[in-house]
Every structure is written in structure tokens, then in C-alpha cells.
Design a protein around this motif. Structure first.
Motif, PDB file in Angstrom:
ATOM      1  N   ARG A 292       1.941  -5.676 -10.137  1.00 30.28           N
ATOM      2  CA  ARG A 292       0.732  -6.012  -9.377  1.00 30.28           C
ATOM      3  C   ARG A 292       0.911  -7.295  -8.579  1.00 30.28           C
ATOM      4  N   ARG A 293       0.364  -7.309  -7.385  1.00 27.43           N
ATOM      5  CA  ARG A 293       0.256  -8.569  -6.645  1.00 27.43           C
ATOM      6  C   ARG A 293      -1.013  -8.479  -5.807  1.00 27.43           C
ATOM      7  N   LYS A 294      -1.579  -9.642  -5.468  1.00 26.89           N
ATOM      8  CA  LYS A 294      -2.810  -9.634  -4.683  1.00 26.89           C
ATOM      9  C   LYS A 294      -2.550  -9.002  -3.332  1.00 26.89           C
ATOM     10  N   ILE A 295      -3.493  -8.220  -2.832  1.00 22.11           N
ATOM     11  CA  ILE A 295      -3.321  -7.639  -1.503  1.00 22.11           C
ATOM     12  C   ILE A 295      -3.261  -8.806  -0.512  1.00 22.11           C
ATOM     13  N   SER A 296      -2.296  -8.731   0.403  1.00 23.91           N
ATOM     14  CA  SER A 296      -2.097  -9.930   1.216  1.00 23.91           C
ATOM     15  C   SER A 296      -2.115  -9.645   2.704  1.00 23.91           C
ATOM     16  N   LYS A 297      -2.693 -10.613   3.394  1.00 21.41           N
ATOM     17  CA  LYS A 297      -2.798 -10.596   4.841  1.00 21.41           C
ATOM     18  C   LYS A 297      -1.421 -10.420   5.470  1.00 21.41           C
ATOM     19  N   ARG A 298      -0.436 -11.036   4.832  1.00 30.04           N
ATOM     20  CA  ARG A 298       0.895 -11.105   5.381  1.00 30.04           C
ATOM     21  C   ARG A 298       1.644  -9.763   5.296  1.00 30.04           C
ATOM     22  N   TYR A 299       1.532  -9.107   4.153  1.00 34.82           N
ATOM     23  CA  TYR A 299       2.349  -7.904   3.944  1.00 34.82           C
ATOM     24  C   TYR A 299       1.594  -6.580   4.068  1.00 34.82           C
ATOM     25  N   ASP A 300       0.273  -6.639   3.980  1.00 29.17           N
ATOM     26  CA  ASP A 300      -0.471  -5.380   3.903  1.00 29.17           C
ATOM     27  C   ASP A 300      -1.446  -5.247   5.067  1.00 29.17           C
ATOM     28  N   PRO A 301      -1.067  -4.478   6.086  1.00 31.24           N
ATOM     29  CA  PRO A 301      -1.984  -4.356   7.232  1.00 31.24           C
ATOM     30  C   PRO A 301      -3.367  -3.864   6.818  1.00 31.24           C
ATOM     31  N   GLU A 302      -3.423  -3.082   5.728  1.00 27.11           N
ATOM     32  CA  GLU A 302      -4.712  -2.542   5.318  1.00 27.11           C
ATOM     33  C   GLU A 302      -5.594  -3.573   4.608  1.00 27.11           C
ATOM     34  N   SER A 303      -5.089  -4.817   4.470  1.00 26.05           N
ATOM     35  CA  SER A 303      -5.952  -5.866   3.913  1.00 26.05           C
ATOM     36  C   SER A 303      -6.955  -6.326   4.971  1.00 26.05           C
ATOM     37  N   ASN A 304      -6.692  -5.961   6.219  1.00 21.15           N
ATOM     38  CA  ASN A 304      -7.564  -6.332   7.327  1.00 21.15           C
ATOM     39  C   ASN A 304      -8.442  -5.119   7.677  1.00 21.15           C
ATOM     40  N   MET A 305      -9.743  -5.283   7.605  1.00 19.30           N
ATOM     41  CA  MET A 305     -10.630  -4.126   7.827  1.00 19.30           C
ATOM     42  C   MET A 305     -10.452  -3.500   9.201  1.00 19.30           C
ATOM     43  N   MET A 306      -9.916  -4.282  10.143  1.00 25.00           N
ATOM     44  CA  MET A 306      -9.672  -3.751  11.476  1.00 25.00           C
ATOM     45  C   MET A 306      -8.695  -2.565  11.417  1.00 25.00           C
ATOM     46  N   TYR A 307      -7.833  -2.577  10.421  1.00 31.34           N
ATOM     47  CA  TYR A 307      -6.849  -1.505  10.254  1.00 31.34           C
ATOM     48  C   TYR A 307      -7.545  -0.138  10.221  1.00 31.34           C
ATOM     49  N   PHE A 308      -8.664  -0.094   9.482  1.00 31.67           N
ATOM     50  CA  PHE A 308      -9.363   1.189   9.323  1.00 31.67           C
ATOM     51  C   PHE A 308     -10.098   1.580  10.604  1.00 31.67           C
ATOM     52  N   CYS A 309     -10.510   0.548  11.357  1.00 29.54           N
ATOM     53  CA  CYS A 309     -11.169   0.835  12.644  1.00 29.54           C
ATOM     54  C   CYS A 309     -10.108   1.343  13.616  1.00 29.54           C
ATOM     55  N   GLU A 310      -9.016   0.599  13.723  1.00 30.35           N
ATOM     56  CA  GLU A 310      -7.977   0.958  14.695  1.00 30.35           C
ATOM     57  C   GLU A 310      -7.383   2.336  14.412  1.00 30.35           C
ATOM     58  N   ASN A 311      -7.272   2.672  13.154  1.00 34.12           N
ATOM     59  CA  ASN A 311      -6.686   3.963  12.814  1.00 34.12           C
ATOM     60  C   ASN A 311      -7.721   5.080  12.722  1.00 34.12           C
ATOM     61  N   GLY A 312      -8.965   4.738  12.952  1.00 34.88           N
ATOM     62  CA  GLY A 312      -9.994   5.771  12.984  1.00 34.88           C
ATOM     63  C   GLY A 312     -10.242   6.454  11.654  1.00 34.88           C
ATOM     64  N   TYR A 313     -10.437   5.673  10.610  1.00 39.18           N
ATOM     65  CA  TYR A 313     -10.874   6.263   9.336  1.00 39.18           C
ATOM     66  C   TYR A 313     -12.388   6.401   9.391  1.00 39.18           C
ATOM     67  N   PRO A 314     -12.938   7.544   9.011  1.00 35.38           N
ATOM     68  CA  PRO A 314     -14.403   7.627   8.985  1.00 35.38           C
ATOM     69  C   PRO A 314     -14.938   6.594   8.001  1.00 35.38           C
ATOM     70  N   LYS A 315     -16.022   5.949   8.371  1.00 33.79           N
ATOM     71  CA  LYS A 315     -16.523   4.888   7.481  1.00 33.79           C
ATOM     72  C   LYS A 315     -16.900   5.435   6.106  1.00 33.79           C
ATOM     73  N   GLU A 316     -17.354   6.684   6.052  1.00 33.37           N
ATOM     74  CA  GLU A 316     -17.718   7.261   4.750  1.00 33.37           C
ATOM     75  C   GLU A 316     -16.510   7.294   3.814  1.00 33.37           C
ATOM     76  N   ALA A 317     -15.322   7.558   4.393  1.00 36.60           N
ATOM     77  CA  ALA A 317     -14.118   7.623   3.561  1.00 36.60           C
ATOM     78  C   ALA A 317     -13.835   6.248   2.964  1.00 36.60           C
ATOM     79  N   VAL A 318     -13.970   5.236   3.793  1.00 34.19           N
ATOM     80  CA  VAL A 318     -13.712   3.870   3.303  1.00 34.19           C
ATOM     81  C   VAL A 318     -14.744   3.508   2.235  1.00 34.19           C
ATOM     82  N   PHE A 319     -16.008   3.840   2.494  1.00 34.15           N
ATOM     83  CA  PHE A 319     -17.056   3.530   1.511  1.00 34.15           C
ATOM     84  C   PHE A 319     -16.797   4.274   0.196  1.00 34.15           C
ATOM     85  N   GLU A 320     -16.426   5.535   0.310  1.00 32.46           N
ATOM     86  CA  GLU A 320     -16.168   6.311  -0.911  1.00 32.46           C
ATOM     87  C   GLU A 320     -15.016   5.680  -1.691  1.00 32.46           C
ATOM     88  N   TYR A 321     -14.021   5.228  -0.944  1.00 32.16           N
ATOM     89  CA  TYR A 321     -12.881   4.620  -1.633  1.00 32.16           C
ATOM     90  C   TYR A 321     -13.287   3.307  -2.312  1.00 32.16           C
TER      91      TYR A 321
END
Ligand code: GLU
Length: 545
Positions: A292-321
């Protein structure tokens, strides 16, 4: 000379009293059980998934209790660029349709009675409370150089309240009126520190809505409550704002547990009722070794919520997750209630996980596939287009120009089908997935040993090709021709004696599919042919592998 004289000496510009301020913030009229929660981000130019996680928990607590959710911008750190960062924050919140009952618009207009909802516009308020504490002898001006800048604040946040921590009294805590006056006349800058009443050996207990009762060493440090530039570090602003704004639950990351004893002492010094805390666990990732390691700005693009916007994830999917990460009961609830909105899932703060959740993109993608499969073709087209308008203008133009075609693409193997295809998890992948609707394929997933047979079959197939009228007709045509050319039309026969045939009908279907899409696997080929139209299909059948 007494403390009131010191307060007047160092804050001559502060004329408003804390009573007058309280009068501007009437007590909220709450019904039994209603909660007031907030999201209080510092605009850093990035919305971290951990922060969004808190916002989402707050949102749910407010929603589940018919309460209030407000947005407060914590921007007192003037060194940071704010305008652009605020825009990013609002864009992300908009994308997720995270609605607040009270907030300040980007144009600076307050919506709600407890503003301003931006901390840099509340400096007068912090100063008035600092002045009050000084006048009561609970805080003092500190002229030491070390109080300059923000190092001290950072130190406070990191303070570990271990058994052997000593008290940290500041040398300026006992300056006389005359000494202070001399500094002021010299034009020396000063910070304001809380005069801790603790000796360094006390322990305190406090309740956390997620973790239950916690015990820690009480604060015994004269920490900074107002920096030399007049702005408050987090603890002071938090105590004042959350009290005036009538917050009933503060949801924040568990990195704040270490400094909670200091916050508690501040609430006491200010005479405020202690607020309820809900420290949520931080989000982790597993590395390649499974650690385990903390999710990090540096290594994990998905730590930035913009990632889900840019990749077009439906918001419901993110909320469900996120709900999955918040409470393990969500998964079972979802299984039992496949058609309900996630909004109907209710949980109490005490049911929030105490175990650090592990972020797993594969799991999110699975959830997202399930969400997208539940969307009808028209809707999928609309969502895809909306996404493209922001993130791929060229694509959006094509989608708009050829609306009917792409609505049909989005409907393929979906609307009305008992087993719709579950292979899309975001809008960004759709262009690549359906590349053969944008242009003829240029690469073909065909195996070397199949090429000759495929060419031979297609030579015959394209000769009298006419667009079939139905899927059945299409298949019949292919089957008949395949039979004539030595392919098995009965799969049982083929399985029994494969060496007697060139292959089976499935194989020739694959050749046609490869010619038209470049892929071995695709939605129903006949539907694809219908969408492309006779001319285009004929053109593609001319391929030689
Ligand atoms: N501005 C703080 C942060 O972003 C807020 C913490 C809180 O919610 O109280 O960490």
C-alpha cells in the motif's frame, strides 16, 4: 496597562466587536437531525480525489439528513495563484454536478446568508477574534523572526502528540505593554500566538464520528493563529468559520487528527461549542509488489479528479465507486437494487470505513461499464457529444454533422437487446473503439496463415455483393457461399472432421468482419454494414490482405 490596552495597541484598525460579528451570523434554524456540512478546499489548481472523497461524504450527509451543504474557499495562502485554480475547482464541481446550497459564484457573488464564503474576504473577522483573545490574555503578539512565513503552521500540522512531547511556550508570551509598544513603534512585524493553558502533561479525549473516541496529548504549544500578514493559518480560520457558518459536522482527512487537540484548545479559548469531527481515511493504491502507498499526485493521474472529466467517465460511475470505497455495504445494496439511483443508498457517518480504501481503476472501469450499459443509445450519443465538445472539438463536429449515423452507432447491440454489449467504460475510448465508422480500417487483426483463404473468400463474396435486407439474409448468403467453397456449414460436422473443411462459417464471417472493421470482434456485423451503407461496404470488401 492591561490586556485590553495591548489589544488596542496592536489592532488599532479593528473596530468591529465579535458580538457584532455574531449578530451577522444568526443561528441556523435546523430541524431535528438536520446536518450542516461543508467542502472547504484550498484552490491549488487540482482537485485531489481525497478532497473530492470528503466533499462527497459531506454531500451525502447533508442529503441524507435533508440538511445543508456549503462550499467555502480556503484561499488565505496568498502566495498561490488563485483565479485559475478556482476556475479548475468550479469546473470539476460542475462536471460532477456537485450542487451546494450556499457558495460564492466565480464572479464573487455570495449565495447564502453566511458569507463571504471565501476566506480571503474574511480577514476583518479573523482579526476581530484575534483581538478578542489578546484582550482576554489568551493570545499575544510574537515578534520573533521564526513566526514569519508559514513554516510554523506546517510544523503545527505535522506535530505528533506523543508521550514525550514537551510544552512549547513562546518567549514573547510574557512581553510587557512597554516592550510591545517599543516593537510597534519600531515597525516590527508580528504574528499572534495562542497562549496555551496546558503544561505539556495533559491528555484529552475527543470523539470522532467515524473512529469513535480518540485519546491524545493535549496541545501545549503557543501556536500561531494569525500570521504576520494578517491571515489565519488553518486552525484559527476553521474554528471561526465553522462556528459562524453553523457547521454541525466537519468531514476532513485523517491527516488532521494529529492537530485536533490544538483545534480543541482553540474552540475552548474562543468560547465556542466543540464541533463534531468526522476524519475520513485517506485513499491508497497498491504498487506492483502489492504494497500500500498513498495515492499520489505525482504517480497516479487518477488522483486528480480532472482525469475522470478528461476521460469522460459518467459521474454516476465515479459516485458509485466512491460509495463502494465509503461503505462496503454498497456493493450488496447495488446487487439487490440494480435499478435504483445511488442517491437512494443511505449511510451514517459511523458506517464510513475505518480501513483505508484502495483505489483500483479496473474496478472503477467495471462499475462504469455497468453504468454505461444502462444508458440508451440516444443518451449515450448525447453524453459522448457533450464530452467531445469540451475535450475533442474535431470529433464533436463530426458527431454533430453525422448525427443519425452516430446515434445508430451508439444504439448498436444495446437498445432492446437482452444482453447488451458491456465494453465501454468512458467516452474517451469510443472514438478508437468505433474507429471504422470514421474511416476505413488501415490495419487488420488477421493472422498470416489466414490471409490467402480470406482473399479467396472475399474475391468470391464481393462479386455479386448486394446489401442484404436483414441479418438473417446476410448470414444465409455467407453460409451458402462458404458451403460452396468447401467450408463447413454445420459446426458439429466441422468439429468431428475439421480436416475435411477449409474452416467453418464463423471463420468466413471473421474474414468479412476483418475487411469491414479491421477487427476480429465487433458488434453485430450486419448492423455495422447497414450504418456504413452499401457503397462503403463494397469499397471495403475490395481489400486484399
Ligand atoms: N482547506 C483544508 C484542506 O483542503 C480544509 C480542511 C477541512 O475540510 O477542514 O485540507
Amino acid at each position: 496597562m492591561n490586556n485590553i490596552d495591548i489589544a488596542n495597541l496592536i489592532f488599532p484598525e479593528v473596530s468591529i466587536s465579535t458580538d457584532e460579528i455574531f449578530a451577522r451570523y444568526p443561528k441556523r434554524n435546523l430541524k431535528e437531525g438536520q446536518m450542516v456540512t461543508r467542502f472547504a478546499p484550498s484552490p491549488t489548481g487540482l482537485v485531489h480525489i481525497g478532497n473530492f472523497f470528503q466533499a462527497f461524504i459531506s454531500y451525502n450527509i447533508a442529503k441524507n439528513t435533508d440538511g445543508v451543504l456549503f462550499l467555502r474557499i480556503e484561499d488565505t495562502d496568498r502566495k498561490r495563484e488563485k483565479v485559475e485554480a478556482k476556475k479548475v475547482l468550479y469546473d470539476v464541481l460542475d462536471n460532477f454536478e456537485m450542487k451546494f446550497d450556499e457558495y460564492q459564484t466565480l464572479d464573487g457573488e455570495d449565495v447564502g446568508d453566511y458569507g463571504p464564503y471565501v476566506q480571503s474576504q474574511r480577514v476583518e473577522i479573523y482579526k476581530a477574534f484575534a483581538k478578542k483573545l489578546v484582550s482576554e490574555g489568551k493570545a499575544f503578539p510574537c515578534f520573533c523572526k521564526k513566526t514569519e512565513g508559514k513554516e510554523d503552521v506546517l510544523k503545527l500540522r505535522e506535530t505528533k502528540f506523543s508521550e514525550d512531547d514537551e510544552k512549547e511556550y513562546d518567549p514573547c508570551r510574557d512581553l510587557s505593554y512597554e516592550e510591545i509598544k517599543k516593537h510597534i513603534e519600531n515597525g516590527d512585524s508580528f504574528a499572534i500566538r495562542l497562549k496555551t493553558k496546558n503544561q505539556g502533561n495533559e491528555r484529552i479525549k475527543f470523539n470522532d464520528l467515524i473512529k469513535g473516541e480518540l485519546e491524545a496529548k493535549a496541545n501545549a504549544k503557543d501556536f500561531v493563529i494569525l500570521k504576520s500578514d494578517g491571515t489565519p493559518p488553518y486552525p484559527f480560520a476553521h474554528a471561526i468559520d465553522d462556528t459562524l457558518m453553523g457547521t454541525t459536522i466537519v468531514v476532513r482527512g485523517e491527516e488532521y487528527i494529529a492537530s485536533t487537540p490544538a483545534h480543541i484548545e482553540l474552540f475552548e479559548a474562543l468560547g465556542f461549542k466543540q464541533i463534531q469531527y468526522c476524519h475520513n481515511p485517506l485513499i491508497y493504491k497498491l504498487n506492483e509488489l502489492g504494497n500500500r502507498r498513498k495515492i499520489s499526485k505525482r504517480y497516479d493521474p487518477e488522483s486528480n479528479m480532472m482525469y475522470f472529466c478528461e476521460n469522460g467517465y459518467p459521474k454516476e460511475a465515479v459516485f458509485e465507486y466512491l460509495l463502494n470505497m465509503i461503505n462496503s455495504g454498497f456493493e450488496i445494496w447495488r446487487k439487490n437494487n440494480p435499478d435504483k439511483s445511488w442517491k437512494e443508498f443511505k449511510f451514517k457517518p459511523s458506517q464510513i470505513t475505518t480501513v483505508a480504501p484502495i483505489f483500483d481503476l479496473v474496478k472503477l472501469n467495471d462499475i462504469s461499464k455497468n453504468v454505461i450499459v444502462g444508458i440508451c443509445g440516444e443518451e449515450l450519443y448525447k453524453n459522448w457529444l457533450e464530452w467531445a465538445k469540451v475535450y475533442d472539438i474535431e470529433l464533436s463536429k463530426v458527431l454533430e454533422k453525422e448525427r443519425d449515423k452516430f446515434v445508430a452507432v451508439c444504439k448498436m447491440d444495446r437498445d432492446g437487446k437482452p444482453k447488451p454489449r458491456k465494453d465501454i467504460f468512458n467516452y474517451a475510448m469510443m472514438k478508437e473503439k468505433f474507429h471504422y465508422f470514421f474511416s476505413s480500417p488501415v490495419t487488420f487483426a488477421i493472422e498470416e496463415q489466414d490471409k490467402e483463404k480470406a482473399n479467396e473468400f472475399l474475391d468470391a463474396y464481393r462479386k455479386d455483393f448486394k446489401m442484404p435486407a436483414s441479418n438473417e439474409e446476410w448470414f444465409e448468403n455467407v453460409k451458402t457461399l462458404a458451403g460452396e467453397m468447401g467450408y463447413a456449414t454445420d459446426n458439429k460436422l466441422y468439429k468431428a472432421n475439421p480436416e475435411q473443411f477449409k474452416g467453418n462459417v464463423a471463420k468466413v464471417c471473421e474474414f468479412v468482419r476483418l475487411a469491414i472493421t479491421g477487427e476480429k470482434d465487433s458488434p453485430t456485423l450486419f448492423t455495422i454494414m447497414e450504418i456504413l451503407g452499401e457503397e462503403e461496404v463494397k469499397e471495403r470488401l475490395n481489400i486484399r490482405f
